[in-house]
Design an enzyme around this catalytic site. Sequence first.
Site, PDB file in Angstrom:
ATOM      1  N   MET A  30      41.429  48.443  49.853  1.00  0.00           N
ATOM      2  CA  MET A  30      42.504  48.971  49.779  1.00  0.00           C
ATOM      3  C   MET A  30      42.936  50.368  49.450  1.00  0.00           C
ATOM      4  O   MET A  30      43.947  50.817  48.745  1.00  0.00           O
ATOM      5  CB  MET A  30      43.187  47.907  48.776  1.00  0.00           C
ATOM      6  CG  MET A  30      43.148  46.355  49.028  1.00  0.00           C
ATOM      7  SD  MET A  30      44.556  45.581  48.209  1.00  0.00           S
ATOM      8  CE  MET A  30      44.155  45.477  46.671  1.00  0.00           C
ATOM      9  N   GLY A  31      41.677  51.101  49.421  1.00  0.00           N
ATOM     10  CA  GLY A  31      41.849  52.554  49.420  1.00  0.00           C
ATOM     11  C   GLY A  31      41.630  52.707  48.046  1.00  0.00           C
ATOM     12  O   GLY A  31      41.222  52.128  47.068  1.00  0.00           O
ATOM     13  N   GLY A  36      31.776  52.109  44.311  1.00  0.00           N
ATOM     14  CA  GLY A  36      31.610  50.737  44.697  1.00  0.00           C
ATOM     15  C   GLY A  36      32.008  50.631  46.288  1.00  0.00           C
ATOM     16  O   GLY A  36      31.225  50.193  47.161  1.00  0.00           O
ATOM     17  N   HIS A  37      33.386  51.064  46.785  1.00  0.00           N
ATOM     18  CA  HIS A  37      33.556  51.357  48.236  1.00  0.00           C
ATOM     19  C   HIS A  37      32.435  51.959  49.022  1.00  0.00           C
ATOM     20  O   HIS A  37      32.226  51.609  50.066  1.00  0.00           O
ATOM     21  CB  HIS A  37      34.986  51.774  48.476  1.00  0.00           C
ATOM     22  CG  HIS A  37      36.134  51.284  47.857  1.00  0.00           C
ATOM     23  ND1 HIS A  37      36.715  51.968  46.497  1.00  0.00           N
ATOM     24  CD2 HIS A  37      36.499  49.847  47.988  1.00  0.00           C
ATOM     25  CE1 HIS A  37      37.915  50.889  46.337  1.00  0.00           C
ATOM     26  NE2 HIS A  37      37.669  49.992  47.194  1.00  0.00           N
ATOM     27  N   ASP A 150      33.908  41.399  43.633  1.00  0.00           N
ATOM     28  CA  ASP A 150      34.907  40.269  44.132  1.00  0.00           C
ATOM     29  C   ASP A 150      34.238  38.799  44.464  1.00  0.00           C
ATOM     30  O   ASP A 150      34.246  38.627  45.791  1.00  0.00           O
ATOM     31  CB  ASP A 150      35.859  40.756  45.118  1.00  0.00           C
ATOM     32  CG  ASP A 150      36.731  41.919  44.597  1.00  0.00           C
ATOM     33  OD1 ASP A 150      37.722  41.814  43.807  1.00  0.00           O
ATOM     34  OD2 ASP A 150      36.306  42.975  44.720  1.00  0.00           O
ATOM     35  N   SER A 185      36.542  49.844  39.594  1.00  0.00           N
ATOM     36  CA  SER A 185      37.810  49.141  40.284  1.00  0.00           C
ATOM     37  C   SER A 185      38.897  50.046  40.290  1.00  0.00           C
ATOM     38  O   SER A 185      38.941  50.884  39.330  1.00  0.00           O
ATOM     39  CB  SER A 185      38.228  48.082  39.285  1.00  0.00           C
ATOM     40  OG  SER A 185      39.580  47.639  39.837  1.00  0.00           O
ATOM     41  N   ARG A 187      41.675  49.708  39.868  1.00  0.00           N
ATOM     42  CA  ARG A 187      42.549  49.427  38.753  1.00  0.00           C
ATOM     43  C   ARG A 187      42.205  49.811  37.520  1.00  0.00           C
ATOM     44  O   ARG A 187      43.079  50.049  36.431  1.00  0.00           O
ATOM     45  CB  ARG A 187      42.802  48.009  38.702  1.00  0.00           C
ATOM     46  CG  ARG A 187      43.626  47.265  39.797  1.00  0.00           C
ATOM     47  CD  ARG A 187      43.942  45.849  39.487  1.00  0.00           C
ATOM     48  NE  ARG A 187      44.874  45.150  40.578  1.00  0.00           N
ATOM     49  CZ  ARG A 187      44.790  44.642  41.580  1.00  0.00           C
ATOM     50  NH1 ARG A 187      43.362  44.235  41.792  1.00  0.00           N
ATOM     51  NH2 ARG A 187      45.677  44.180  42.530  1.00  0.00           N
TER      52      ARG A 187
HETATM   53  P1  AMP Z   1      39.354  46.506  47.390  1.00  0.00           P
HETATM   54  O1  AMP Z   1      39.873  48.310  47.699  1.00  0.00           O
HETATM   55  O2  AMP Z   1      39.446  46.418  45.799  1.00  0.00           O
HETATM   56  O3  AMP Z   1      40.136  45.817  48.086  1.00  0.00           O
HETATM   57  O4  AMP Z   1      37.957  46.393  47.451  1.00  0.00           O
HETATM   58  C1  AMP Z   1      37.163  46.596  48.906  1.00  0.00           C
HETATM   59  C2  AMP Z   1      35.804  46.107  49.015  1.00  0.00           C
HETATM   60  O5  AMP Z   1      35.205  46.858  47.924  1.00  0.00           O
HETATM   61  C3  AMP Z   1      35.763  44.940  48.593  1.00  0.00           C
HETATM   62  O6  AMP Z   1      34.668  44.179  49.365  1.00  0.00           O
HETATM   63  C4  AMP Z   1      35.307  44.764  47.154  1.00  0.00           C
HETATM   64  O7  AMP Z   1      34.414  43.818  46.807  1.00  0.00           O
HETATM   65  C5  AMP Z   1      34.644  45.970  47.132  1.00  0.00           C
HETATM   66  N1  AMP Z   1      34.219  46.612  45.532  1.00  0.00           N
HETATM   67  C6  AMP Z   1      35.525  46.717  44.632  1.00  0.00           C
HETATM   68  N2  AMP Z   1      34.788  47.304  43.612  1.00  0.00           N
HETATM   69  C7  AMP Z   1      33.389  47.373  43.929  1.00  0.00           C
HETATM   70  C8  AMP Z   1      32.481  47.798  42.774  1.00  0.00           C
HETATM   71  N3  AMP Z   1      32.680  47.861  41.828  1.00  0.00           N
HETATM   72  N4  AMP Z   1      31.007  47.533  43.442  1.00  0.00           N
HETATM   73  C9  AMP Z   1      31.037  46.874  44.844  1.00  0.00           C
HETATM   74  N5  AMP Z   1      31.773  46.764  45.567  1.00  0.00           N
HETATM   75  C10 AMP Z   1      33.237  46.903  45.139  1.00  0.00           C
END
Ligand code: AMP
Length: 283
Positions: A30-31, A36-37, A150, A185, A187
């Site tokens: 979701m950008g 992590g991403h 997640d 995150s 967030r």
């Molecule tokens: P999101 O943008 O929050 O929807 O996350 C996109 C992808 O990044 C999903 O597969 C999440 O599980 C992964 N993700 C988000 N935060 C982390 C993190 N701290 N460590 C590893 N992967 C993450």
Amino acid sequence: MEIINDIATVQSRCLQARQDGKRIAFVPTMGFLHEGHLSLMREGRARGDLLVASIFVNPTQFGPKEDLSAYPRDLERDAELARENGVDILFHPTPETMYPKGYKTYVNVEGLTRTLCGESRPGHFRGVTTVVCKLFNIVQPHVALFGRKDFQQLAVLRRMVADLNLTVEVVGLPTVREKDGLAMSSRNVYLSAEHRKQALSLVDALRQAGVAARHGELHPRRLVGLVRERISREPDAEIDYIKICDGDTLESVDRVDAHSVLLLAVRIGSTRLIDNNYIFEEV
Ligand code: AMP
């Protein structure tokens, strides 16, 4: 790197790559990218010949009172980071492109989506599985990479892929944390300095439970009690859930073993944070 907004162009690029014998790796996000991403992108780069990432703040996975409009966005910075981390195609559709007028089809995984985050966020996983299924049909990846941050989402998506006979390989990667342990995150930017400090109680509690389990405390209720006690010390923490579940079925366990995962969701002020860890693993 190409930034593409429309579905047909991404679909035809990916189809061509497949016909050329290339392996397609895909990272949906979701950008507002963080490490992590980026860890998913780097792994995708290593596993594929064509690396596709998507940035789409998916409206169907947000509840009516959730933070859809406030969700942080920064496409320019994200594009730069994606480029630096080896992305070939960045797919960035609008909500109208993904859900045009007359849209009526949803993918729903039962059971697994009823507990944990599914309980406090009704309809959330239906939005996630719908958008990921659509993205899989657009990109047609050989491999897709997701974060264990997640944890429930990953379990639900694995179930969807198995149940719908999708051919994509789903890879889950470890949670990337800030130096002080807070799970990264998008967030986290909502947190004030004071709440940022209180948010460390999540990882601290996971660590304490891990230590207790490794010292022989195998009763889920007592471990959950420890976690609850630690987090409740923070003045602005409001616990949504703390549970110990089997890592595959997400069902509650009577006694912890190596497959058991401690999952929690906590509101710090108005920011809802989630974290988890295999109980015997060090955080
Ligand atoms: P999101 O943008 O929050 O929807 O996350 C996109 C992808 O990044 C999903 O597969 C999440 O599980 C992964 N993700 C988000 N935060 C982390 C993190 N701290 N460590 C590893 N992967 C993450």
